[in-house]
Motif scaffolding. Structure first.
Motif, PDB file in Angstrom:
ATOM      1  N   SER A   1       0.829  -1.198   0.000  1.00  0.00           N
ATOM      2  CA  SER A   1       0.000   0.000   0.000  1.00  0.00           C
ATOM      3  C   SER A   1       0.870   1.257   0.000  1.00  0.00           C
ATOM      4  O   SER A   1       0.616   2.207  -0.757  1.00  0.00           O
ATOM      5  N   THR A   2       1.904   1.250   0.838  1.00  0.00           N
ATOM      6  CA  THR A   2       2.815   2.402   0.895  1.00  0.00           C
ATOM      7  C   THR A   2       3.559   2.576  -0.423  1.00  0.00           C
ATOM      8  O   THR A   2       3.722   3.699  -0.915  1.00  0.00           O
ATOM      9  N   LEU A   3       4.017   1.470  -1.007  1.00  0.00           N
ATOM     10  CA  LEU A   3       4.717   1.531  -2.287  1.00  0.00           C
ATOM     11  C   LEU A   3       3.824   2.116  -3.381  1.00  0.00           C
ATOM     12  O   LEU A   3       4.277   2.926  -4.202  1.00  0.00           O
ATOM     13  N   ILE A   4       2.554   1.728  -3.378  1.00  0.00           N
ATOM     14  CA  ILE A   4       1.618   2.250  -4.379  1.00  0.00           C
ATOM     15  C   ILE A   4       1.441   3.753  -4.201  1.00  0.00           C
ATOM     16  O   ILE A   4       1.417   4.521  -5.175  1.00  0.00           O
ATOM     17  N   LEU A   5       1.323   4.195  -2.945  1.00  0.00           N
ATOM     18  CA  LEU A   5       1.172   5.629  -2.678  1.00  0.00           C
ATOM     19  C   LEU A   5       2.419   6.398  -3.104  1.00  0.00           C
ATOM     20  O   LEU A   5       2.336   7.542  -3.548  1.00  0.00           O
ATOM     21  N   VAL A   6       3.592   5.765  -2.974  1.00  0.00           N
ATOM     22  CA  VAL A   6       4.829   6.392  -3.446  1.00  0.00           C
ATOM     23  C   VAL A   6       4.802   6.519  -4.962  1.00  0.00           C
ATOM     24  O   VAL A   6       5.142   7.570  -5.524  1.00  0.00           O
ATOM     25  N   ILE A   7       4.374   5.466  -5.643  1.00  0.00           N
ATOM     26  CA  ILE A   7       4.352   5.460  -7.108  1.00  0.00           C
ATOM     27  C   ILE A   7       3.433   6.547  -7.662  1.00  0.00           C
ATOM     28  O   ILE A   7       3.760   7.219  -8.643  1.00  0.00           O
ATOM     29  N   VAL A   8       2.281   6.742  -7.012  1.00  0.00           N
ATOM     30  CA  VAL A   8       1.329   7.740  -7.513  1.00  0.00           C
ATOM     31  C   VAL A   8       1.621   9.140  -6.975  1.00  0.00           C
ATOM     32  O   VAL A   8       0.913  10.090  -7.305  1.00  0.00           O
ATOM     33  N   GLY A   9       2.644   9.257  -6.122  1.00  0.00           N
ATOM     34  CA  GLY A   9       3.054  10.574  -5.660  1.00  0.00           C
ATOM     35  C   GLY A   9       2.385  11.073  -4.405  1.00  0.00           C
ATOM     36  O   GLY A   9       2.566  12.228  -4.026  1.00  0.00           O
ATOM     37  N   VAL A  10       1.631  10.206  -3.729  1.00  0.00           N
ATOM     38  CA  VAL A  10       0.951  10.620  -2.498  1.00  0.00           C
ATOM     39  C   VAL A  10       1.905  10.548  -1.305  1.00  0.00           C
ATOM     40  O   VAL A  10       1.782  11.307  -0.349  1.00  0.00           O
ATOM     41  N   ALA A  11       2.849   9.610  -1.346  1.00  0.00           N
ATOM     42  CA  ALA A  11       3.832   9.465  -0.276  1.00  0.00           C
ATOM     43  C   ALA A  11       5.226   9.477  -0.889  1.00  0.00           C
ATOM     44  O   ALA A  11       5.391   9.365  -2.106  1.00  0.00           O
ATOM     45  N   SER A  12       6.245   9.626  -0.034  1.00  0.00           N
ATOM     46  CA  SER A  12       7.616   9.686  -0.529  1.00  0.00           C
ATOM     47  C   SER A  12       8.396   8.462  -0.066  1.00  0.00           C
ATOM     48  O   SER A  12       8.149   7.915   1.008  1.00  0.00           O
ATOM     49  N   ALA A  13       9.355   8.039  -0.906  1.00  0.00           N
ATOM     50  CA  ALA A  13      10.193   6.893  -0.571  1.00  0.00           C
ATOM     51  C   ALA A  13      11.196   7.286   0.513  1.00  0.00           C
ATOM     52  O   ALA A  13      11.568   8.442   0.644  1.00  0.00           O
ATOM     53  N   SER A  14      11.627   6.289   1.288  1.00  0.00           N
ATOM     54  CA  SER A  14      12.563   6.576   2.369  1.00  0.00           C
ATOM     55  C   SER A  14      13.338   5.312   2.719  1.00  0.00           C
ATOM     56  O   SER A  14      12.988   4.203   2.307  1.00  0.00           O
ATOM     57  N   LEU A  15      14.385   5.488   3.518  1.00  0.00           N
ATOM     58  CA  LEU A  15      15.167   4.354   4.004  1.00  0.00           C
ATOM     59  C   LEU A  15      14.307   3.464   4.891  1.00  0.00           C
ATOM     60  O   LEU A  15      14.452   2.234   4.887  1.00  0.00           O
TER      61      LEU A  15
END
Length: 291
Positions: A248-262
């Motif tokens: 779910s988090t990865l999908i939100l990162v892909i669509v620009g809603v969340a940011s990737a992180s360590l």
């Protein structure tokens, strides 16, 4: 159906639940219980359509009443407790407690006839939970909101209990999930009317998100999950369920809603490692089982 096939079908639910956050964001400003009623109505209607197409109504008449009660408590109870927990406690803390349900599934499954709870399953579940906690906990500010956290714990117990008890009703057709969904939709209506103000999706995209939720994460997901927990490797499914918040988090990162992180990368490693450990434990148990 083989145990491996049923497990694979059950994992489809995890993939669908990974879309829950994305689609839910798209349904704004629809309030939770109204959304519950709308989406479960879609999921239940699709299921009843399948029952009609396959002449399954006679099968539904053979399902005992207590199974319908259990299924409705599982679906409606989980969502009612979860939404209530989010109202009374900070979302991050409540979500973290609620996401104990995969761990509870692993632990409770050891009580089932024919199931053996191995150390690798427990370790895998704990490691995967640590990964899920990394995703959720950064927004937490200490555990506050006691009543809400209690409801979140009950939420986790409700879904894990429903999933494990479903194993005892392996002969009950999956068609019955359609009835669970319809009853859940109907029970959500009075709660919506008492607690919320009716608001409809803002545009066509919002309506599409509602439909997508009803077809997938709040529809098909419960049917395939039923197959998985009844005939598949329930312990492996429990651990694998921690992939849902990660995906779910990865999908939100892909669509620009969340940011990737360590933190995301570390969580992915923990969840994958925990699931791999549990899978190894299941494979080893299968090899050592008497033929």
């Amino acid at each position: 159906m083989t145990r491996r096939t049923a497990t694979s079908i059950g994992f489809i639910a995890v993939l669908l639940w990974a879309l829950l956050a994305l689609f839910t964001i798209g349904t704004a400003p629809v309030p939770p219980f109204q959304l519950n009623a709308m989406t479960f109505a879609v999921g239940g209607t699709i299921g009843l359509g399948w029952v009609t197409a396959t002449n399954g109504w006679p099968r539904l008449r053979t399902v005992p009443l207590h199974v319908y009660i259990l299924g409705t408590i599982g679906l409606f109870g989980y969502h009612a407790l979860y939404f209530s927990a989010l109202r009374l406690a900070p979302p991050a803390e409540a979500s973290l407690i609620a996401y104990l349900w995969p761990l509870f599934i692993v632990l409770f499954s050891g009580l089932l006839p024919g199931e053996r709870l191995g150390l690798l399953h427990i370790l895998g579940a704990l490691i995967a939970f640590a990964g899920a906690a990394l995703l959720i906990a950064p927004d937490a500010n200490g555990f506050t909101g006691g009543a809400g956290l209690i409801l979140a714990g009950l939420c986790a117990l409700t879904w894990s209990g429903y999933s494990v008890l479903s194993r005892s009703f392996g002969a009950v057709p999956t068609d019955s999930v359609a009835v669970f969904c319809i009853l859940t939709a109907l029970l959500s209506v009075p709660l919506h009317l008492m607690l919320e103000q009716t608001q409809w999706p803002a545009d066509a995209l919002g309506w599409s998100a509602v439909l997508a939720l009803g077809l997938g994460p709040v529809g098909l997901a419960f049917y395939v999950w039923d197959v998985g927990v009844k005939a598949g490797d329930i312990q492996l499914l429990g651990v694998a369920s921690y992939a849902a918040p990660l995906l779910s988090t990865l999908i939100l990162v892909i669509v620009g809603v969340a940011s990737a992180s360590l933190t995301l990368l570390l969580a992915a490693a923990l969840i994958a490692g925990g699931a791999g450990l549990a899978a190894y434990g299941s494979a080893r148990a299968q090899r050592s089982a008497p033929r």
